[in-house]
Enzyme design. Structure first.
Site, PDB file in Angstrom:
ATOM      1  N   GLU A   1      -9.823   5.675   2.922  1.00 25.80           N
ATOM      2  CA  GLU A   1     -10.436   5.063   4.017  1.00 25.80           C
ATOM      3  C   GLU A   1     -10.248   5.918   5.244  1.00 25.80           C
ATOM      4  O   GLU A   1      -9.144   6.664   5.406  1.00 25.80           O
ATOM      5  CB  GLU A   1      -9.412   3.891   4.151  1.00 25.80           C
ATOM      6  CG  GLU A   1      -9.858   2.891   5.464  1.00 25.80           C
ATOM      7  CD  GLU A   1      -8.693   1.746   5.658  1.00 25.80           C
ATOM      8  OE1 GLU A   1      -8.028   1.488   4.534  1.00 25.80           O
ATOM      9  OE2 GLU A   1      -8.756   1.188   6.670  1.00 25.80           O
TER      10      GLU A   1
ATOM     11  N   GLU B   1       0.707  -1.132   0.070  1.00 27.19           N
ATOM     12  CA  GLU B   1      -0.121  -0.091  -0.014  1.00 27.19           C
ATOM     13  C   GLU B   1       0.738   1.278   0.210  1.00 27.19           C
ATOM     14  O   GLU B   1       1.783   1.209   0.546  1.00 27.19           O
ATOM     15  CB  GLU B   1      -0.733   0.044   1.320  1.00 27.19           C
ATOM     16  CG  GLU B   1      -1.476  -1.335   1.481  1.00 27.19           C
ATOM     17  CD  GLU B   1      -2.389  -1.415   2.685  1.00 27.19           C
ATOM     18  OE1 GLU B   1      -2.601  -0.425   3.581  1.00 27.19           O
ATOM     19  OE2 GLU B   1      -2.648  -2.738   2.820  1.00 27.19           O
TER      20      GLU B   1
END
Ligand SMILES: *[C@@H]1O[C@H](CO)[C@@H](O)[C@H](O)[C@H]1NC(C)=O
Ligand SMILES: *[C@@H]1O[C@H](CO)[C@@H](O)[C@H](O)[C@H]1NC(C)=O
Length: 412
Positions: free
Chosen positions: A327, A216
């Protein structure tokens, strides 16, 4: 007599509790110091950043990666063997003046540069570790973040339960060897220190069980991890669904950094402003077909380094899913909602200069070519809180706007 004995017992147990606590805190102090010594390598030079960070310039062969037993004899690669083809295409694009974006920097660059042969590492301070739930968990995601978006197979209750909220675009059903995106940079407001807001890409392999592999990269605001509300460049990796392996940035051994200009975890500057100047960062992660390592590039010139192939199981071969988007953590209980923002804190409908975007999202295929992703899906737990809207055009390729304000009349 009886009373005295009881008093004695009481005093003894009090002593035991007090001493035990002191011993415990001594032990914790030692543990923290040992951990800091492990993380913070001896610098050749240190640079104080205006945001209070200390950036240590550490000799490239003394970085945390080389604490890993498998990397003891590793010869650092100085560059990737292959770059995905089509890499520089977006530079040819003529961007409409209205949609012009600006180059971006790291805040600490204002106060100096790292000497040749060293890499910049954000120094971990005692307070950073003290904010973590335990020394061991510092720099790692919490277990409960396991259900990262699992658009098709997901158990909806589980997704909601985790408190994590997403607004993402994704592709699956093929073998992927990398992903790219240009990500608009904002500084979303965080309601509670234990929440965060991030915008990133995910390169995923394996099932969504205990063996999930993930790489990520993107930007995040995380008061818990960094002690402030600044927007910071970050990376994360795990090969067991955020359990024992992996961490943010260079907070464990794994990623090998070769770049001397960009510090992971350092603040990004400047930041986009509503109806004003817009800034974005480009991130490319790809698997070098010769060595099999996963490389990361920031902007058009900074090859940051690589995750060695042996760190992973599924990703040692290829990724099965790519996700891009935002997120946040919602820490409010009982269906209530946090006012923590995602992206710019504004919904996709508002468009450029107001809502946050990802543009030129691309994937790397088996022939090492950058390609427009096919069959893009979107996912959000509660579109009335945080939403996502995709589109495509000649200038921006495949893009999407995403984010939202969190708590509002429509998202109680
Ligand atoms: C999550 O919970 C909210 C509110 O209870 C609900 O409206 C939404 O549909 C749920 N999302 C999923 C993916 O189940
Ligand atoms: C971060 O922002 C929150 C509210 O958005 C504020 O309460 C807090 O003091 C800020 N923290 C720092 C370290 O500036």
């Amino acid at each position: 007599m009886r009373g005295r004995a009881l008093l004695m017992v009481f005093l003894l147990s009090l002593m035991y509790v007090v001493c035990g606590a002191r011993l415990g805190s001594e032990r914790q102090k030692l543990e923290i110091e040992k951990h800091l010594n492990r993380l913070n390598k001896k610098p050749v030079k240190s640079i104080e950043s205006p945001d209070g960070d200390i950036i240590d310039c550490v000799h490239i062969s003394h970085q945390p990666a080389f604490d890993h037993p498998y990397l003891k004899d590793h010869k650092i690669l100085t560059r990737p063997e292959y770059h995905p083809e089509g890499l520089f295409d977006d530079n040819k694009v003529s961007v409409k003046p209205k949609e012009r974006t600006n180059p971006i920097n790291q805040l600490w660059h204002l106060n100096g540069k790292c000497p040749e042969g060293t890499i910049p590492i954000r120094r971990t301070k005692k307070d950073d570790v003290l904010r973590a739930s335990s020394v061991k968990r510092y720099g790692k995601k919490k277990h409960r973040s396991i259900p990262i978006p699992q658009p098709k197979s997901a158990d909806p209750d589980l997704i909601n339960e985790s408190g994590h909220q997403h607004a993402i675009a994704y592709v699956e059903g093929d073998k992927y060897y990398g992903a790219k995106a240009t990500i608009n940079v904002w500084e979303p407001k965080i309601q509670q220190p234990n929440e965060f807001s991030l915008s990133q890409l995910w390169i995923l392999g394996g099932s969504f069980g205990q063996d999930l592999n993930s790489i990520e990269a993107g930007w995040q605001v995380s008061p818990d991890l960094y002690g402030d509300n600044n927007t910071r460049l970050f990376t994360y990796w795990t090969s067991d669904a955020y359990q024992a392996t992996g961490c943010y940035n260079l907070l464990c051994s794994g990623f090998i950094q070769i770049n001397g200009d960009i510090a992971m975890g350092a603040s990004i500057s400047p930041i986009s402003a509503y109806r004003n100047s817009q800034y974005d960062i480009s991130i490319l992660v790809w698997k070098d077909p010769t060595e099999g390592h996963w490389w990361m590039q920031f902007g058009s010139e900074h090859v940051l380094g690589y995750w060695p192939s042996f760190l992973f199981s599924y990703l040692a071969d290829s990724a099965s899913m790519i996700e891009w988007g935002g997120e946040v953590v919602n820490s409010e209980a009982d269906g209530h909602h946090t006012s923590t923002q995602m992206g710019s804190g504004h919904f996709p409908e508002e468009g450029f200069g107001k809502s946050s975007y990802f543009r030129n999202i691309q994937v790397v295929d088996g022939s090492n070519n950058l390609k427009a992703p096919k069959g893009i899906g979107t996912f959000t737990e509660q579109s009335n809180c945080y939403d996502v809207q995709t589109g495509s055009n000649g200038d921006w390729g495949h893009y999407f706007y995403y984010g939202g304000p969190g708590k509002s009349p429509n998202c109680p």
